[in-house]
Structure formats: C-alpha cells, structure tokens
Scaffold this active site. Structure first.
Site: not given
Ligand code: NAI
Length: 418
Positions: A149, A215, A267, A291
């Site tokens: 971002y 992640k 996840d 987000d």
C-alpha cells in the site's frame, strides 16, 4: 476558553476544556456527524458536569471544501490536525481508478499515522451471519504506511517497469512482457512501532495476548521479517511483561500477568476468527492482511456500519467511521451513525476521558438492546423498531445524558413490548 491538547514527554496533556477539530465528510458524513455529536456532548456533560467540555470546530475537506473553492484536502486542515493532536472525521469519497487520491491515505501519510486501530466486538441485538457473534472481541492493529500500500507501483510498459523488468530478469526471475510491477516494502522500524503500539495497548487494557498475523511462510523477507522483528521487540523491550510464544516450551503457559506474543499465518487466522474466535485478543498485522482482516472480523459481528476506527501516530490520532459515504442512501435519514459514535468513544478514551467514553458505548448498546435500530441493523429481524438517523442519535443522546437509570428503563420498555 478552550485550549489545545498538547503532547510532551510522550504523554498527551488534555485540558478540561479542549478544542477538537472534526471533518463531517462527504455523502452521509454530515448526517451521521449531526447525530453523533450531541451524544458525545451529553456523555461528557453527564460524566463531568460543567468541569469538562469539548469545543468542536469544523475543518474543510472533501467535496464541501471543493464547493467552497478550496483544495480537497487543504494544507491548513492537515496543519490544524497536527496542531490539535486529535480529530474525528466522517467518510470521504474517493473515485475508483483515476481521479484524486484518497483523503484518508493522504492524511495518514502527511501525519505519519502508522497504526490503524479497529476494535471489533458484538453488540447485542445486531443481526449477524454467525451463531456466536459475541465470541469475538478483538482489537486489530494494522500497519498503515508500508507494504504493497506504500504506492510504489509502475504501470506495464512504463520506463520504470521496463527498467525493473530488466533488473529482475538479470536476477534470474521470469517476468512476462507486459507486466505491471508493485513493490512490497516492510521495514524493521515500521513493523516494530506498530507491534509496540499493539503491545502497549494490551498491557494498558489488561489484554492477554497479541497475535502477529503474517504470510511469512511465503513472503519471508517482508512478512517473515515482520514476525521476527515482533518477537525481537518482545525480548528486547518487554522482558518480564511480554513473552514470545517461541520462547515457551510446547504446552507451557505464560506466567500470570504476562502478555503472550504469538503469531498465526494469515490464511489460518482468517479461518480461526470464524471457527475459534476466542483464541484472539489483540491482533497486529502488516497493511494488506490487516485491511482484509479488519473487514472480515467486522462482518462477523454485524458489518462495518458499527465498526469504529482510529489512525494513530506518536501523540496524534484521527478517529473515523470505517464505512464509506453510502451514496445510495444520502439525505434519506437512513444512515446508521454507530461507527461514528463508537469512533468518538475511542477518541474520548484516547484523551483519557474514560467515563464519558464508556457512557457513549453503554448508551449505544442499551438503545440497540432495547430493539431500537437503524434499518441496516434491523434488516431481516422481527420485533425491531426502526429509527431514522436523527431519531436514533436522539435516543442514544438521551440514554447518554440520563445515565444508568434511563438505560435500564429502555431495556424494561423493550421487554414489555409485545
Ligand atoms: P460504502 O461503505 O459507502 O457503502 C457500502 C454499502 O453499505 C452501501 O449499500 C451503503 O448504503 C451501506 N452503508 C455504508 N455505511 C452505512 C451506514 N453508516 N449506515 C447504513 N448503511 C451504510 O462503500 P462504497 O459504496 O464502496 O464506497 C462509497 C464511497 O465511499 C467511495 O467513494 C469510497 O471511496 C468511499 N469510502 C470512504 C471511506 C472513508 O472515508 N473512510 C471508507 C470506504 C469507502
């Protein structure tokens, strides 16, 4: 006379009569602000009598500023927020694809508001898609300035993208001919200040666990580093107050009163907030994970209409409703002011006016429990009394000014309703 909030020695100094700026925003922004502001004033007055008061003053931004011949986000607005330390805003419109940049992103960057903070909890009475909505009670700290971002993007075919493609091919990477390139940046300083804010929050509010959501199994140099820097921070700055899960033996519990810092791959975390919500307490995540996670958690407890938010930096904070400008319902007295109300409660808590903050939350919660709600919250439910934005705001303001007795009365009335 109202005075400014000051920040010295790492501490906010809040005068009893303080001036706080607001930006009503676009679309439904002015409607939800008009409904919420009297609630804040009532909560402050009922909590502290005439001793404390907030003087709200409007700052120009968004479509209204443009209509008055000003910039979308005038520099004077940014400087006024910087000078006053704390502000609240409604949603502002951002065109998709082309057009101007998001005012929120511009404000976050200009003021270096590096932590996006979203508490997510259930309010009884609100329709939700899950059977155990109250099992989730978390506060999400999302890194606000880095990651994909950060805005480092190059369109396919641009000289920069072609140059980068050449460089990457030189490094042995296969890159297809027409490729847009976005760069993911995650730094030690950016990660640690965010994780520090989450840990400080957990310590201050008696929360037991901070979970890093990353992640890192795939993106080792960025998200994996976020995790490693988090554990490093716990060891170096919080020894004795925070323990890293990686320093505990299998099955070993943290000592009493010590916050546990652990981590979960993104996840799996998304799955677990649905299946095992009670496992989470405070969450800290890089920008993109944070987000998605914020909205997924908000959906679980009844949607963004009631999720509050804050963007926090060092001695600076901007509180805002998390939903958008809702162009489909503008001017129809249909908007739910819940997100704005709870963002204001976060503001009051941030400046240390805890009693008033709690009063806003209690008043909002009791009105919902009494079965009074805006149409979006009542959707698909029987026995609810649907109120417009204005009437809903008035009901919450009344509850906030009347205190506990009135809250109980509201609940009694609800029970006696057929
Ligand atoms: P949106 O949140 O404005 O609307 C999505 C749906 O939720 C609509 O059906 C709307 O009526 C409903 N909704 C949203 N807030 C509500 C409320 N308080 N009460 C009742 N219903 C509500 O999202 P959308 O349509 O994607 O975005 C519209 C505009 O808002 C865009 O220009 C977008 O850039 C901007 N936006 C601004 C944000 C901010 O300033 N914080 C955040 C998200 C979007």
């Amino acid at each position: 006379m109202s005075e400014r909030i000051e920040y010295a020695g790492g501490v906010l100094q809040v005068p009893d009569r303080c001036a706080i700026p607001f930006i009503p925003g676009d679309g439904i922004g002015p409607e939800i602000w008009a409904a919420a502001r009297p609630v804040f004033d009532a909560a402050v007055e009922t909590s502290y009598g005439s001793r404390r008061r907030i003087t709200w003053f409007e700052l120009p931004a968004g479509q209204k500023a443009v209509e008055h011949g000003q910039d979308l986000l005038p520099d004077s607005t940014v400087e006024a927020i910087r000078a006053h330390r704390v502000a609240i805003k409604g949603p502002t419109m951002t065109p998709v694809g082309g057009g101007h940049r998001s005012i929120n992103v511009a404000l976050r960057q200009a003021l270096d508001l590096y932590a996006n903070v979203r508490p997510v909890r259930y309010f009884e009475g609100v329709a939700t898609p899950v059977v155990n909505p109250d099992a989730l009670d978390v506060v999400i700290f999302r890194e606000n300035t880095e990651d994909v971002y950060a805005g480092i993007e190059f369109a396919a075919g641009s000289p920069a993208a072609l140059g980068l493609t050449e460089f990457l091919r030189g490094q042995g990477h296969e890159i297809a001919p027409e490729t847009g390139i976005g760069i993911k940046v995650i730094s030690r300083v950016g990660s640690q200040r965010l994780i520090r804010a989450a840990i400080e929050y957990a310590l201050l509010h008696g929360r037991k666990r901070v979970t890093l959501v990353h992640k890192g199994n795939i993106m080792k140099a960025t998200e994996g580093a976020f995790r490693a820097w988090g554990y490093e921070l716990a060891r170096e700055e919080y020894a004795g107050r925070v323990v890293a899960a990686t320093d505990l033996a299998a099955g070993q519990k943290p000592p009493e009163g010590v916050v546990l810092l652990d981590d979960r791959i993104a996840d799996a975390a998304f799955q677990d907030v649905i299946l095992f919500p009670h496992r989470f307490d405070v969450l800290a995540a890089p920008n993109l994970n944070g987000d998605y996670l914020s909205d997924a958690c908000a959906a679980r407890v009844g949607g963004l209409g009631i999720a509050p938010g804050a963007n926090i930096g060092d001695g600076l904070a901007l509180f805002e409703s998390t939903h958008g400008t809702a162009p489909d319902i503008v001017g129809q007295d249909l908007a739910n002011p819940g997100s704005m109300l709870l963002s204001g409660a976060m503001l009051l808590e941030f400046i240390g006016w805890q009693e008033a903050a709690q009063r806003v939350v209690d008043a909002f919660s009791s009105v919902l429990r009494a079965g009074l709600m805006t149409a979006d919250l009542a959707a698909g439910r029987e026995g609810m009394e649907i109120l417009g934005t204005r009437a809903f705001g008035e009901a919450v303001a009344q509850a906030a000014s009347a205190g506990r007795g009135a809250l109980n009365r509201l609940e009694r009335d609800k029970r006696s309703r057929p």
